[in-house]
Design a protein around this motif. Structure first.
Motif, PDB file in Angstrom:
ATOM      1  N   ALA A  72       0.765  -1.265  -0.098  1.00 51.46           N
ATOM      2  CA  ALA A  72       0.020  -0.066  -0.131  1.00 51.46           C
ATOM      3  C   ALA A  72       0.847   1.356  -0.083  1.00 51.46           C
ATOM      4  CB  ALA A  72      -1.051   0.184   1.166  1.00 51.46           C
ATOM      5  N   VAL A  73       1.801   1.169   0.916  1.00 46.68           N
ATOM      6  CA  VAL A  73       2.671   2.656   0.905  1.00 46.68           C
ATOM      7  C   VAL A  73       3.410   2.796  -0.312  1.00 46.68           C
ATOM      8  CG1 VAL A  73       4.845   3.571   2.103  1.00 46.68           C
ATOM      9  CG2 VAL A  73       2.663   2.419   3.444  1.00 46.68           C
ATOM     10  N   ASN A  74       4.132   1.683  -0.934  1.00 40.77           N
ATOM     11  CA  ASN A  74       4.665   1.709  -2.377  1.00 40.77           C
ATOM     12  C   ASN A  74       3.796   2.041  -3.557  1.00 40.77           C
ATOM     13  OD1 ASN A  74       7.666   1.197  -2.053  1.00 40.77           O
ATOM     14  ND2 ASN A  74       6.765  -0.038  -0.643  1.00 40.77           N
ATOM     15  N   GLY A  75       2.638   1.464  -3.380  1.00 34.13           N
ATOM     16  CA  GLY A  75       1.817   1.501  -4.561  1.00 34.13           C
ATOM     17  C   GLY A  75       0.764   2.458  -4.660  1.00 34.13           C
ATOM     18  N   VAL A  76       0.070   3.209  -3.479  1.00 33.17           N
ATOM     19  CA  VAL A  76      -0.959   3.872  -3.724  1.00 33.17           C
ATOM     20  C   VAL A  76      -0.948   5.269  -4.231  1.00 33.17           C
ATOM     21  CG1 VAL A  76      -0.444   5.226  -1.339  1.00 33.17           C
ATOM     22  CG2 VAL A  76      -2.857   4.666  -2.105  1.00 33.17           C
ATOM     23  N   ALA A  77       0.450   5.658  -4.181  1.00 33.52           N
ATOM     24  CA  ALA A  77       0.625   6.999  -5.240  1.00 33.52           C
ATOM     25  C   ALA A  77       0.407   6.544  -6.432  1.00 33.52           C
ATOM     26  CB  ALA A  77       2.042   7.414  -4.838  1.00 33.52           C
ATOM     27  N   LEU A  78       0.862   5.473  -7.035  1.00 32.79           N
ATOM     28  CA  LEU A  78       0.837   4.900  -8.307  1.00 32.79           C
ATOM     29  C   LEU A  78      -0.809   4.782  -8.670  1.00 32.79           C
ATOM     30  CD1 LEU A  78       3.592   2.336  -8.512  1.00 32.79           C
ATOM     31  CD2 LEU A  78       3.699   4.573  -8.967  1.00 32.79           C
ATOM     32  N   CYS A  79      -1.489   4.513  -7.948  1.00 34.26           N
ATOM     33  CA  CYS A  79      -2.959   4.289  -8.006  1.00 34.26           C
ATOM     34  C   CYS A  79      -3.309   5.520  -8.452  1.00 34.26           C
ATOM     35  CB  CYS A  79      -3.736   3.526  -7.312  1.00 34.26           C
ATOM     36  SG  CYS A  79      -2.979   1.779  -7.022  1.00 34.26           S
ATOM     37  N   GLY A  80      -3.162   6.411  -7.557  1.00 30.38           N
ATOM     38  CA  GLY A  80      -3.539   7.887  -7.770  1.00 30.38           C
ATOM     39  C   GLY A  80      -3.088   8.524  -9.056  1.00 30.38           C
ATOM     40  N   THR A  81      -1.858   8.095  -9.501  1.00 27.95           N
ATOM     41  CA  THR A  81      -1.521   8.623 -10.570  1.00 27.95           C
ATOM     42  C   THR A  81      -2.082   8.092 -11.740  1.00 27.95           C
ATOM     43  OG1 THR A  81       0.914   8.780  -9.717  1.00 27.95           O
ATOM     44  CG2 THR A  81       0.715   8.859 -11.826  1.00 27.95           C
ATOM     45  N   LEU A  82      -2.541   6.915 -11.664  1.00 28.00           N
ATOM     46  CA  LEU A  82      -3.212   6.480 -12.838  1.00 28.00           C
ATOM     47  C   LEU A  82      -4.406   7.378 -12.933  1.00 28.00           C
ATOM     48  CD1 LEU A  82      -3.541   2.438 -13.653  1.00 28.00           C
ATOM     49  CD2 LEU A  82      -5.572   4.265 -13.838  1.00 28.00           C
ATOM     50  N   ALA A  83      -5.176   7.390 -12.149  1.00 27.72           N
ATOM     51  CA  ALA A  83      -6.336   7.948 -11.925  1.00 27.72           C
ATOM     52  C   ALA A  83      -6.477   9.313 -12.299  1.00 27.72           C
ATOM     53  CB  ALA A  83      -7.049   8.043 -10.788  1.00 27.72           C
ATOM     54  N   GLY A  84      -5.244  10.061 -11.888  1.00 22.07           N
ATOM     55  CA  GLY A  84      -5.191  11.531 -12.338  1.00 22.07           C
ATOM     56  C   GLY A  84      -4.761  11.660 -13.813  1.00 22.07           C
ATOM     57  N   GLN A  85      -3.670  10.667 -14.314  1.00 21.22           N
ATOM     58  CA  GLN A  85      -3.753  10.939 -15.917  1.00 21.22           C
ATOM     59  C   GLN A  85      -4.932  10.661 -16.628  1.00 21.22           C
ATOM     60  OE1 GLN A  85      -0.939   7.539 -15.531  1.00 21.22           O
ATOM     61  NE2 GLN A  85       0.997   9.026 -15.451  1.00 21.22           N
ATOM     62  N   TYR A 145       1.322  14.684 -16.087  1.00 21.15           N
ATOM     63  CA  TYR A 145       2.056  13.872 -17.320  1.00 21.15           C
ATOM     64  C   TYR A 145       1.453  14.344 -18.591  1.00 21.15           C
ATOM     65  CZ  TYR A 145       4.818  10.599 -14.851  1.00 21.15           C
ATOM     66  OH  TYR A 145       5.779   9.693 -14.127  1.00 21.15           O
ATOM     67  N   PRO A 146       0.290  14.180 -18.552  1.00 21.45           N
ATOM     68  CA  PRO A 146      -0.385  14.667 -20.183  1.00 21.45           C
ATOM     69  C   PRO A 146      -0.348  16.293 -20.330  1.00 21.45           C
ATOM     70  CG  PRO A 146      -2.122  13.946 -18.602  1.00 21.45           C
ATOM     71  CD  PRO A 146      -0.933  13.731 -17.914  1.00 21.45           C
ATOM     72  N   LEU A 147      -0.597  17.012 -19.299  1.00 21.92           N
ATOM     73  CA  LEU A 147      -0.667  18.430 -19.563  1.00 21.92           C
ATOM     74  C   LEU A 147       0.798  18.977 -19.841  1.00 21.92           C
ATOM     75  CD1 LEU A 147      -2.922  19.380 -16.454  1.00 21.92           C
ATOM     76  CD2 LEU A 147      -3.515  19.271 -18.801  1.00 21.92           C
ATOM     77  N   SER A 148       1.739  18.562 -19.001  1.00 19.43           N
ATOM     78  CA  SER A 148       3.272  19.106 -19.231  1.00 19.43           C
ATOM     79  C   SER A 148       3.709  18.724 -20.825  1.00 19.43           C
ATOM     80  CB  SER A 148       4.273  18.648 -18.093  1.00 19.43           C
ATOM     81  OG  SER A 148       4.040  19.087 -17.105  1.00 19.43           O
ATOM     82  N   ALA A 149       3.289  17.492 -21.184  1.00 22.60           N
ATOM     83  CA  ALA A 149       3.773  16.939 -22.244  1.00 22.60           C
ATOM     84  C   ALA A 149       3.046  17.587 -23.539  1.00 22.60           C
ATOM     85  CB  ALA A 149       3.952  15.346 -22.504  1.00 22.60           C
ATOM     86  N   THR A 150       1.801  17.802 -23.465  1.00 25.37           N
ATOM     87  CA  THR A 150       1.161  18.411 -24.489  1.00 25.37           C
ATOM     88  C   THR A 150       1.579  19.982 -24.514  1.00 25.37           C
ATOM     89  OG1 THR A 150      -0.720  16.834 -23.925  1.00 25.37           O
ATOM     90  CG2 THR A 150      -1.575  18.926 -25.175  1.00 25.37           C
ATOM     91  N   ILE A 151       1.485  20.609 -23.511  1.00 25.52           N
ATOM     92  CA  ILE A 151       1.897  21.838 -23.409  1.00 25.52           C
ATOM     93  C   ILE A 151       3.164  22.177 -24.050  1.00 25.52           C
ATOM     94  CG2 ILE A 151       2.604  24.033 -22.185  1.00 25.52           C
ATOM     95  CD1 ILE A 151       0.459  23.512 -20.095  1.00 25.52           C
ATOM     96  N   MET A 152       3.958  21.297 -23.960  1.00 25.12           N
ATOM     97  CA  MET A 152       5.448  21.799 -24.369  1.00 25.12           C
ATOM     98  C   MET A 152       5.572  21.327 -25.886  1.00 25.12           C
ATOM     99  SD  MET A 152       8.351  22.589 -23.112  1.00 25.12           S
ATOM    100  CE  MET A 152       8.775  23.580 -24.742  1.00 25.12           C
TER     101      MET A 152
END
Length: 535
Positions: A72-85, A145-152
């Motif tokens: 949970a400690v290692n992976g929960v941020a990755l789950c949030g990242t997936l949802a945010g992307q 991730y998508p916003l920075s890449a797209t803007i640049m």
């Protein structure tokens, strides 16, 4: 050539490298600096968390996080990242890149700081609040991730667009490096200030109380660089491609880019209206037309990112276990908790300095010369080679005289990950999809990558439960053992080579040429054959 190409977009495509390019790289890049710092700094302190909150006074061994808590400690941020992307990628196409950009940064700053304030009188309470804030931290990181890449990609000219997008992503390497340096400084300061004993426990039978400050300071530091760039991020104008091609506001696009480029640009309202009326360019994400034009490319970007992140994140998160296995880290019982953080940070900092950071900047230097396709293919190939070179004669590398050789070859896998697919999987989805779907498609591709990272993080941790506890303490990252884990990662990288064949080359073309926007009959053949772009 694009029949209805707007003057403002032509001006962006042929613009010489100017100060605003570097400003955009720094503003977007500092978000990625924070992303990497926050995502990877947790691996520096997970062993410390186990010592502090899961010490068993009836055992002579240091405390360790239970497998479920560690996952949970290692992976929960990755789950949030997936949802945010997925969410912010879609929102960036609906509301505009700039309007959403500030929200992601605020989330990152607040949740990064709050992670270090995780409260609770019992271990479960502390871990629960830590996981809660790290999920929402990941959610904000995902949007970056998508916003920075797209803007640049939409700001850059077509000759150096790859280098500019890769430079934004290369700030991730500095984030990993600084994470290690901060951990070194903080742990060293506490280690010397409190003169902790050489063993894992003090006279009271638990880790020294001051150790609780270390992990909190390390995690909270991630809020500082993100907060420093908020003002400048809000000052950036919306990209001309979104304003003109999606929002259909020719006047605003011309005004914004006139200020950015320091030239006079005409507001071509009739041409924008004509583009808007072109039915051939109004297909949606789930339409047959999108599947015909870009379906194979989306499969290529999603699968390669998925496979890459299984290998990349599992290797990063379990460096400490591999270091223990080859003797770079002494057994936990031979170190106090503070010094263990120092030793883990030192090893990871050396890997970042020698392999990770140089690999990113090699990509920046060569991506517009040899192309995205060649770099990605080469990266997957060498990652495969080095993983098998580590795995097959694995017992040879575990002998003490060969430890340095192991670490050098292990560093080379990170070098070719970053001078390879870890950079190109970020660059290409920001170039080959239409403007109105660009952020969404990049978010989908990135989310598949994070799905791979979750497989790497959760899968390897849960596999450890199938191994005897003595083996896990010895440093196995998975129940199948280090050797077989490396073989599996080598196979995954080999499949990355195969799926790279689905990804088109985007070097040297404007975004509108690549996507087929503003043309009478966009050519699928042109996209499929884009790897042979002439110099």
């Amino acid at each position: 050539m694009a029949r209805n190409q707007l003057g403002v977009l032509d001006a962006l495509d042929v613009a010489k490298t100017q100060w605003y390019h570097f400003t955009a790289i720094v503003i977007a890049g500092m978000g990625f600096f924070t992303d990497a710092y926050d995502l990877f700094s947790i691996s520096l302190v997970t062993k410390l968390l186990g010592r502090i909150y899961y010490f068993n006074p009836d055992s002579a061994k240091p405390g360790t996080l239970p497998p479920s808590v560690a996952a949970a400690v290692n992976g929960v941020a990755l789950c949030g990242t997936l949802a945010g992307q997925l969410f912010f990628g879609w929102l960036g196409d609906k509301l505009g890149r700039k309007r959403v950009y500030g929200i992601t940064l605020v989330l990152m700053v607040v949740c990064s700081f709050a992670s270090g304030l995780s409260l609770g009188h019992q271990p479960k309470g502390v871990m629960a609040t830590l996981c809660f804030f790290r999920f929402w931290l990941g959610f904000g990181i995902g949007g970056d991730y998508p916003l920075s890449a797209t803007i640049m990609s939409e700001y850059a000219n077509k000759k150096t667009r790859g280098a500019f997008i890769a430079a934004v992503f290369a700030m991730q390497g500095f984030g990993i490096l600084v994470g290690g340096i901060v951990a070194l400084i903080v742990s060293s300061a506490f280690d010397h200030a409190y003169n902790a004993p050489p063993y894992s426990v003090d006279r009271a039978g638990s880790t020294v109380p001051e150790a609780d400050y270390i992990w909190r300071i390390i995690l909270m530091f991630g809020a500082i660089p993100a907060a420093m760039t908020y003002y400048w991020r809000m000052k950036m104008p919306e990209t001309a491609r979104y304003t003109a091609l999606v929002a259909k506001n020719a006047k605003q696009a011309a005004n914004d880019m006139s200020k950015v480029l320091n030239v006079d640009l005409e507001a071509e309202e009739e041409k924008v209206q004509k583009i808007a009326e072109e039915r051939s360019n109004n297909f949606g994400l789930f339409s047959r037309e999108f599947a015909r034009r870009h379906g194979v490319h989306l499969v290529g970007t999603t699968t390669t990112w998925f496979l890459l992140d299984i290998a990349y994140y599992s290797s990063n998160l379990f460096q400490k276990d591999i270091f223990s296995k080859v003797g770079w880290l002494p057994p936990a019982k031979e170190m106090n908790a503070v010094h263990e953080v120092f030793r883990i940070a030192r090893a990871q900092t050396l890997i970042a300095l020698c392999g990770t950071v140089p690999g990113y900047w090699f990509t920046v230097a060569f991506i517009d010369r040899i192309g995205r396709f060649a770099i990605q293919l080469m990266g997957f190939f060498f990652m495969t080679v080095f993983m098998f070179a580590l795995a097959i004669p694995y017992h040879h590398w575990t002998l003490k005289p060969n430890h340095i050789g192991f670490v050098i070859m292990y560093s080379l896998t990170f070098f070719f990950a970053n001078f390879g697919p870890n950079a190109t999987t970020f660059v290409v989805p920001a170039e080959i999809f239409p403007a109105r779907l660009r952020s969404t498609c990049h978010g989908i591709s990135a989310a598949c990558g994070k799905a791979g990272a979750i497989v790497g993080a959760f899968g390897f941790l849960y596999a450890a439960q199938g191994k005897k506890e003595a083996d896990r303490d010895a440093g196995y990252p998975a129940g199948i053992g280090v050797k077989n884990s490396l073989i599996m990662l080598g196979v995954i990288n080999f499949f990355g080579i195969l799926f790279t064949l689905l990804v088109p080359e985007s070097k040297g073309k404007s975004l509108e040429e690549l996507t087929g926007e503003n043309e009478d009959e966009p050519s699928q053949t042109e996209l499929s054959a884009a790897r042979t772009v002439p110099e």
